[in-house]
Design an enzyme around this catalytic site. Structure first.
Site, PDB file in Angstrom:
ATOM      1  N   LYS A 125      43.823  25.154  71.858  1.00 54.01           N
ATOM      2  CA  LYS A 125      43.183  23.849  71.694  1.00 54.01           C
ATOM      3  C   LYS A 125      43.688  23.251  70.397  1.00 54.01           C
ATOM      4  O   LYS A 125      44.064  23.981  69.475  1.00 54.01           O
ATOM      5  CB  LYS A 125      41.654  24.017  71.620  1.00 54.01           C
ATOM      6  CG  LYS A 125      40.905  22.809  72.086  1.00 54.01           C
ATOM      7  CD  LYS A 125      40.751  22.809  73.600  1.00 54.01           C
ATOM      8  CE  LYS A 125      40.173  21.517  74.104  1.00 54.01           C
ATOM      9  NZ  LYS A 125      39.823  21.627  75.535  1.00 54.01           N
ATOM     10  N   ASP A 165      42.142  15.651  75.825  1.00 51.47           N
ATOM     11  CA  ASP A 165      40.739  16.044  75.769  1.00 51.47           C
ATOM     12  C   ASP A 165      40.040  14.775  75.255  1.00 51.47           C
ATOM     13  O   ASP A 165      40.586  13.671  75.413  1.00 51.47           O
ATOM     14  CB  ASP A 165      40.541  17.261  74.839  1.00 51.47           C
ATOM     15  CG  ASP A 165      39.183  17.939  75.031  1.00 51.47           C
ATOM     16  OD1 ASP A 165      39.046  18.753  75.956  1.00 51.47           O
ATOM     17  OD2 ASP A 165      38.246  17.638  74.263  1.00 51.47           O
TER      18      ASP A 165
HETATM   19  N1  GLU Z   1      40.878  19.425  77.855  1.00 45.99           N
HETATM   20  C1  GLU Z   1      40.759  19.944  79.188  1.00 45.99           C
HETATM   21  C2  GLU Z   1      39.907  21.195  79.182  1.00 45.99           C
HETATM   22  O1  GLU Z   1      38.992  21.316  78.383  1.00 45.99           O
HETATM   23  C3  GLU Z   1      42.099  20.107  79.877  1.00 45.99           C
HETATM   24  C4  GLU Z   1      43.122  20.918  79.176  1.00 45.99           C
HETATM   25  C5  GLU Z   1      44.504  20.865  79.792  1.00 45.99           C
HETATM   26  O2  GLU Z   1      44.697  20.153  80.768  1.00 45.99           O
HETATM   27  O3  GLU Z   1      45.380  21.564  79.274  1.00 45.99           O
HETATM   28  O4  GLU Z   1      40.049  22.089  79.976  1.00 45.99           O
END
Ligand code: GLU
Length: 445
Positions: A125, A165
């Site tokens: 993240k 995100d």
């Molecule tokens: N931010 C999204 C999540 O919390 C997607 C992450 C992504 O597609 O890599 O899963």
């Protein structure tokens, strides 16, 4: 033997002032501690110690020029949490309250979530304390360029594949992708959530919301109930809430709420019409983050400074941010007869709210299972990029549906209690953990 209390005490000592990370870790450890003690290889290989410690963290300065010509300084991070199952994968969040502790909680959740999808993706993240609200397009572009100028050093299609995100949508991904391509002279699947014109996948923007409804549908079916005819409440009004409301409406339910930072909308007619959603997109694009104008335009009720959990519904879907549904809210929902609460945001419920819902035998869908559809379609975008092809919307949607059905089945397998109640939280944590832990053992230390 691992002991929860002493393990948590050590983790708290090592990660002071990171309450969200500790909350996420405790919730996982409570579910998996017995499983961890059942397999002596896990302790021998120090799996719990390793799985709660990110592989590495990059933090960097991001400077950019605002429209008045002033230099602004923000902070960026990328937490590469665990790559036992595949390249690091997870979104980027731009939010003024963002801290390293938040990103560590999200990275840990992402590791188990990505494991549940069965696709080859590790967990990561990242993001910044940059506040996109009220910024001009030029300011967003300059910030994204500067952020990618640093992030570019740490990512790649087989190393780490960021995505969106909160605060990062297709526009921001496009600007960052442009900068990556400029620096590296490479056109690869290094980011997901791209525009369709240059390697994006159909269904990606809606995938988190769609997946959450597919998961909820499975939950009801496994409990001899049906989705059609249900009244549901949804928080948020971004991409995730949008996908959730669209799919819920298609499956025959009625979504009666959405919310923004200014309060919530209660629309007894249902919020899921194309006209209403076009208006919500317009509100989002206007960059003010308010939902109140919806009430005036469509004759609905606006309740300022409150969340939608006081509205009596059959099912509730937190779709905005972590810890947005508290113990108080959970008590109100249960008193009003809620059957099912599905975290569509990451860790949408506080720890005590989660415990209350499970103790009251409410069907509780944890975020790492229920909202895995977004990253699952990101994984499908990576596959399409690697093969230099693009699948039709029907193909992607069918694969997403299968993935959500499989995640549900894993939760049922690992989470069904002796009395027949399916503890989805426990099931998701155990199923997600085992795959990562086994891979780590198989690869040695
Ligand atoms: N931010 C999204 C999540 O919390 C997607 C992450 C992504 O597609 O890599 O899963």
């Amino acid at each position: 033997m691992y002991k929860l209390d002493s393990f948590m005490a050590e983790l708290e000592k090592r990660n002071p002032a990171q309450p969200e990370f500790l909350q996420a870790a405790r919730e996982i450890l409570e579910s998996i501690i017995d499983v961890a003690n059942d397999n002596p290889m896990y302790e021998k290989f120090k799996i719990l110690e390793r799985i709660t410690e990110p592989d590495r963290i990059y933090s960097f300065r991001v400077e950019w020029e605002d429209d008045q010509g002033n230099i602004q300084v923000n902070r960026g991070h990328r937490v590469q949490f665990n790559n036992a199952l595949g390249p690091y994968k997870g979104g980027l969040r731009f939010h003024p309250s963002l801290s390293l502790g938040t990103l560590k909680f999200l990275g840990l959740e992402q590791t188990l979530k990505n494991s549940l999808t069965t696709l080859p993706m590790g967990g990561a993240k990242g993001g910044s304390d940059f506040n996109p609200r009220g910024k001009s397009d030029g300011e967003i572009l300059r910030f994204c360029r500067s952020f990618m100028t640093e992030l570019e050093k740490y990512i790649g299609p087989n190393t780490d594949v960021p995505a969106g995100d909160m605060g990062v949508g297709m526009r921001e991904i496009g600007y960052m992708y442009g900068q990556f391509k400029r620096i590296r002279n490479e056109h690869t699947g290094v980011l997901t959530g791209k525009n369709l014109n240059f390697g994006g996948s159909l269904i990606r923007p809606e995938a988190t919301g769609f997946g959450s409804m597919y998961f909820a549908n499975q939950m009801l079916m496994a409990n001899n109930d049906i989705f059609a005819g249900k009244r549901i409440s949804v928080s948020g009004f971004g991409n995730v809430a949008w996908g959730a409301v669209m799919k819920a409406t298609e499956l025959g339910a009625k979504a009666v709420t959405i919310s923004g930072p200014d309060g919530y909308i209660y629309d007894e007619e249902g919020v899921g019409t194309p006209e209403k959603w076009a208006f919500m997109s317009y509100l989002r694009a206007s960059n003010n983050d308010v939902v109140e104008p919806y009430a005036k335009k469509f004759g609905a009720k606006f309740v300022p400074n409150k969340k939608p959990w006081e509205v009596p519904v059959d099912m509730a879907f937190p779709c905005a941010i972590q810890n947005e549904l508290t113990l108080e809210d959970a008590k109100t929902l249960v008193a009003n007869g809620v059957k099912c609460v599905v975290e569509t945001s990451n860790m949408g419920c506080t720890a005590d709210a989660t415990i209350y819902l499970i103790d009251n035998k409410i069907l509780f869908g944890p975020g790492k299972a229920a909202n895995a559809g977004g990253v699952a379609v990101s994984g499908l975008e990576m596959s399409q990029n690697a093969m230099h092809i693009s699948w039709s919307a029907e193909e992607v949607d069918a694969k997403l549906h299968d993935i959500m059905v499989n995640i549900h089945a894993s939760c049922v397998r690992e989470g069904t209690q002796a009395d027949g109640y399916i503890n989805y939280l426990k099931g998701a944590n155990i199923a997600g953990f085992k795959k990562v832990a086994d891979a780590m053992v198989l690869m040695g230390y």
